[in-house]
Design a protein around this motif. Structure first.
Motif, PDB file in Angstrom:
ATOM      1  N   LEU A   1     -28.895  -2.526  13.877  1.00 33.73           N
ATOM      2  CA  LEU A   1     -29.970  -1.949  13.068  1.00 33.73           C
ATOM      3  C   LEU A   1     -30.924  -3.053  12.659  1.00 33.73           C
ATOM      4  N   GLU A   2     -32.194  -2.900  13.006  1.00 27.14           N
ATOM      5  CA  GLU A   2     -33.240  -3.840  12.597  1.00 27.14           C
ATOM      6  C   GLU A   2     -34.194  -3.120  11.666  1.00 27.14           C
ATOM      7  N   ILE A   3     -34.425  -3.713  10.509  1.00 23.95           N
ATOM      8  CA  ILE A   3     -35.362  -3.126   9.539  1.00 23.95           C
ATOM      9  C   ILE A   3     -36.517  -4.100   9.347  1.00 23.95           C
ATOM     10  N   HIS A   4     -37.705  -3.658   9.730  1.00 24.19           N
ATOM     11  CA  HIS A   4     -38.927  -4.436   9.504  1.00 24.19           C
ATOM     12  C   HIS A   4     -39.693  -3.722   8.397  1.00 24.19           C
TER      13      HIS A   4
ATOM     14  N   LYS B   1     -41.068  -0.624  10.300  1.00 25.98           N
ATOM     15  CA  LYS B   1     -40.525  -0.163  11.579  1.00 25.98           C
ATOM     16  C   LYS B   1     -39.019  -0.361  11.531  1.00 25.98           C
ATOM     17  N   VAL B   2     -38.271   0.618  12.033  1.00 28.72           N
ATOM     18  CA  VAL B   2     -36.803   0.516  12.075  1.00 28.72           C
ATOM     19  C   VAL B   2     -36.355   0.759  13.512  1.00 28.72           C
ATOM     20  N   LEU B   3     -35.496  -0.133  14.000  1.00 24.69           N
ATOM     21  CA  LEU B   3     -34.927  -0.007  15.342  1.00 24.69           C
ATOM     22  C   LEU B   3     -33.425   0.185  15.226  1.00 24.69           C
ATOM     23  N   PHE B   4     -32.892   1.146  15.942  1.00 24.86           N
ATOM     24  CA  PHE B   4     -31.445   1.335  16.004  1.00 24.86           C
ATOM     25  C   PHE B   4     -31.027   1.252  17.468  1.00 24.86           C
ATOM     26  N   GLN B   5     -30.161   0.269  17.739  1.00 26.68           N
ATOM     27  CA  GLN B   5     -29.730  -0.002  19.105  1.00 26.68           C
ATOM     28  C   GLN B   5     -30.929  -0.170  20.034  1.00 26.68           C
ATOM     29  N   GLY B   6     -31.951  -0.888  19.530  1.00 26.32           N
ATOM     30  CA  GLY B   6     -33.119  -1.226  20.317  1.00 26.32           C
ATOM     31  C   GLY B   6     -34.182  -0.160  20.414  1.00 26.32           C
ATOM     32  N   GLN B   7     -33.966   1.015  19.824  1.00 25.87           N
ATOM     33  CA  GLN B   7     -34.926   2.115  19.912  1.00 25.87           C
ATOM     34  C   GLN B   7     -35.518   2.408  18.527  1.00 25.87           C
ATOM     35  N   CYS B   8     -36.807   2.763  18.511  1.00 23.66           N
ATOM     36  CA  CYS B   8     -37.490   3.057  17.241  1.00 23.66           C
ATOM     37  C   CYS B   8     -36.964   4.341  16.604  1.00 23.66           C
ATOM     38  N   LEU B   9     -36.741   4.284  15.297  1.00 22.45           N
ATOM     39  CA  LEU B   9     -36.424   5.487  14.524  1.00 22.45           C
ATOM     40  C   LEU B   9     -37.668   5.889  13.726  1.00 22.45           C
ATOM     41  N   HIS B  10     -37.933   7.172  13.652  1.00 22.66           N
ATOM     42  CA  HIS B  10     -39.075   7.658  12.877  1.00 22.66           C
ATOM     43  C   HIS B  10     -38.543   8.216  11.556  1.00 22.66           C
ATOM     44  N   LEU B  11     -38.772   7.460  10.480  1.00 21.90           N
ATOM     45  CA  LEU B  11     -38.202   7.780   9.172  1.00 21.90           C
ATOM     46  C   LEU B  11     -39.312   8.084   8.168  1.00 21.90           C
TER      47      LEU B  11
ATOM     48  N   LEU C   1     -36.530   5.403   4.498  1.00 23.98           N
ATOM     49  CA  LEU C   1     -36.765   3.966   4.657  1.00 23.98           C
ATOM     50  C   LEU C   1     -36.363   3.204   3.399  1.00 23.98           C
ATOM     51  N   GLU C   2     -36.694   3.737   2.245  1.00 20.59           N
ATOM     52  CA  GLU C   2     -36.332   3.080   0.990  1.00 20.59           C
ATOM     53  C   GLU C   2     -34.816   2.976   0.843  1.00 20.59           C
ATOM     54  N   ILE C   3     -34.105   4.042   1.176  1.00 19.66           N
ATOM     55  CA  ILE C   3     -32.643   4.022   1.056  1.00 19.66           C
ATOM     56  C   ILE C   3     -32.042   3.003   2.011  1.00 19.66           C
TER      57      ILE C   3
ATOM     58  N   LEU D   1     -28.722  10.171  12.102  1.00 16.91           N
ATOM     59  CA  LEU D   1     -29.609   9.355  12.936  1.00 16.91           C
ATOM     60  C   LEU D   1     -28.925   8.067  13.397  1.00 16.91           C
ATOM     61  N   LEU D   2     -28.027   7.545  12.547  1.00 15.92           N
ATOM     62  CA  LEU D   2     -27.347   6.280  12.853  1.00 15.92           C
ATOM     63  C   LEU D   2     -25.953   6.501  13.443  1.00 15.92           C
ATOM     64  N   LYS D   3     -25.734   7.672  14.002  1.00 22.04           N
ATOM     65  CA  LYS D   3     -24.489   7.997  14.711  1.00 22.04           C
ATOM     66  C   LYS D   3     -23.251   7.765  13.843  1.00 22.04           C
TER      67      LYS D   3
END
Length: 397
Positions: A230-233, A239-249, A254-256, A297-299
């Motif tokens: 999980l990458e949180i920018h 922008k948030v990436l989960f396993q290299g793919q963008c998540l639309h939040l 996003l705050e949580i 979303l995060l399996k």
């Protein structure tokens, strides 16, 4: 439309943009009708161009002969190491044909607006060398005002800047078509492709051509290797990436996620509610519903009792906080900082974290003694008045 009529239309557009620009510079309202523009019918200037003009005066308080330029050897090494170089190679024949047959300058810039590679028609070389539209030239909007490279970076979409729409008078005789190069897997903005020519050679479809080539370059970029599951920018544009793919939040999701990243040991529902919205009419059950959607979303990688992220996590704001504690990592901090932490969030935990980071960045700026270090990260930083003030101090020394 005959060629003569086409040229007349371009001349009219150029003249009208110049009238609008002069009114803007003088602090007068922009023209919207015949009676306000010296008896001429006014052509509306694109709202994104006007917004860019509003961001430009601080960049060009003086009228420079050329933009700043990085050292030639440094820029060559940067280009050789850039993931863009290999991706651009299959497009070089196409770009060189455009340059030679249609009298263009082609340029590739990095995410900070620094030109890494250029090719130009011989007739344009004196102009490009005069203003530093050559490798190493700094063309972020925050340095060179409204221009194709800088605007494409600011908007993160293709754009055209025509003649007197440029803020800097040195560029009033050109038209720039630019498009961002965005990694299709990670969504990361890696650079900009720009084609520039004389304003009289403007054709509307050129922007689409540039966008098509930029997309072809993006498809050839190396596969993105994520820093963590999980990458949180969240510094600047989120922008948030989960396993290299963008998540639309949405904002709450996003705050949580950011609050969970700040509490790797876990957090109770009550504490999360206090960190997120203690004074709002948000029931804890609503937060549980949001957590359930995030878990999906995060399996399933969010545990409860306490709530905790159950995978490897990298967050730019956590990394920046760690870097700011080390006095010798100024360049690393500047590279990470793309803006405030979720600037629109009113969650107390995130406001506290934001204030902590801003204070750390302010202290770091006054430890920085090298103007070039700030210029190297110009597109990230110069929207910040503290950075502009510090840069002016260093340049005056």
């Amino acid at each position: 439309m005959s060629l003569t009529k086409h040229q007349a239309a371009l001349r009219s557009r150029r003249d009208q943009a110049e009238i609008q620009k002069e009114r803007f510079v003088q602090g007068l309202p922009l023209c919207h009708g015949k009676s306000t523009c010296q008896g001429q019918s006014a052509q509306q200037v694109n709202a994104t161009t006007v917004a860019s003009w509003q961001r430009s005066p601080a960049a060009l308080q003086s009228q420079p002969i050329a933009t700043p330029r990085d050292d030639e050897h440094n820029i060559l090494a940067t280009w050789e190491a850039s993931p863009l170089r290999q991706a651009v190679s299959p497009e070089l024949d196409k770009l060189n044909r455009l340059v030679q047959e249609d009298t263009f300058v082609a340029a590739i810039a990095d995410p900070n607006g620094k030109l890494l590679w250029t090719a130009e028609h011989p007739s344009l070389r004196p102009f490009t060398e005069t203003i530093n539209f050559i490798p190493g030239g700094q063309w972020a909007e925050s340095i060179s005002g409204t221009n194709g490279v800088g605007l494409a970076l600011s908007l993160c979409r293709p754009c055209t800047v025509f003649a007197t729409e440029h803020y800097w008078p040195a560029c009033h005789d050109i038209v720039c078509y630019a498009a961002p190069i965005i990694h299709p897997q990670s969504g990361q903005l890696l650079g900009v492709l720009d084609l520039t020519t004389h304003w009289q050679r403007h054709v509307p479809f050129a922007e689409s051509v540039v966008a098509h080539i930029a997309n072809d370059i993006a498809r050839r970029l190396p596969i993105y290797l994520p820093r963590a599951d999980l990458e949180i920018h969240a510094l600047g544009q989120a922008k948030v990436l989960f396993q290299g793919q963008c998540l639309h939040l949405n904002q709450r999701q996003l705050e949580i996620l950011c609050i969970l990243a700040l509490n790797p040991q876990g957090i109770t529902l009550e504490t999360l509610h206090q960190a997120l919205c203690p004074h709002a009419h948000t029931h804890p059950a609503t937060i549980k519903t949001i957590l359930t959607s995030l878990r999906h979303l995060l399996k399933g990688e969010i545990s409860s009792h306490p709530y905790r992220l159950g995978m490897s996590v990298w967050a730019d704001f956590v990394e920046l906080s760690q870097v700011l504690q080390q006095n010798n990592r100024i360049a690393d901090a500047l590279k990470l900082y793309h803006g405030s932490l979720l600037p629109n969030s009113t969650a107390p935990a995130l406001e506290d974290a934001r204030n902590h980071l801003e204070a750390g960045m302010e202290a770091l700026l006054y430890r920085c003694q090298d103007a070039q270090t700030l210029l190297d990260h110009a597109n990230n930083l110069l929207c910040n008045p503290l950075v502009r003030e510090r840069l002016l101090e260093l340049l005056a020394c």
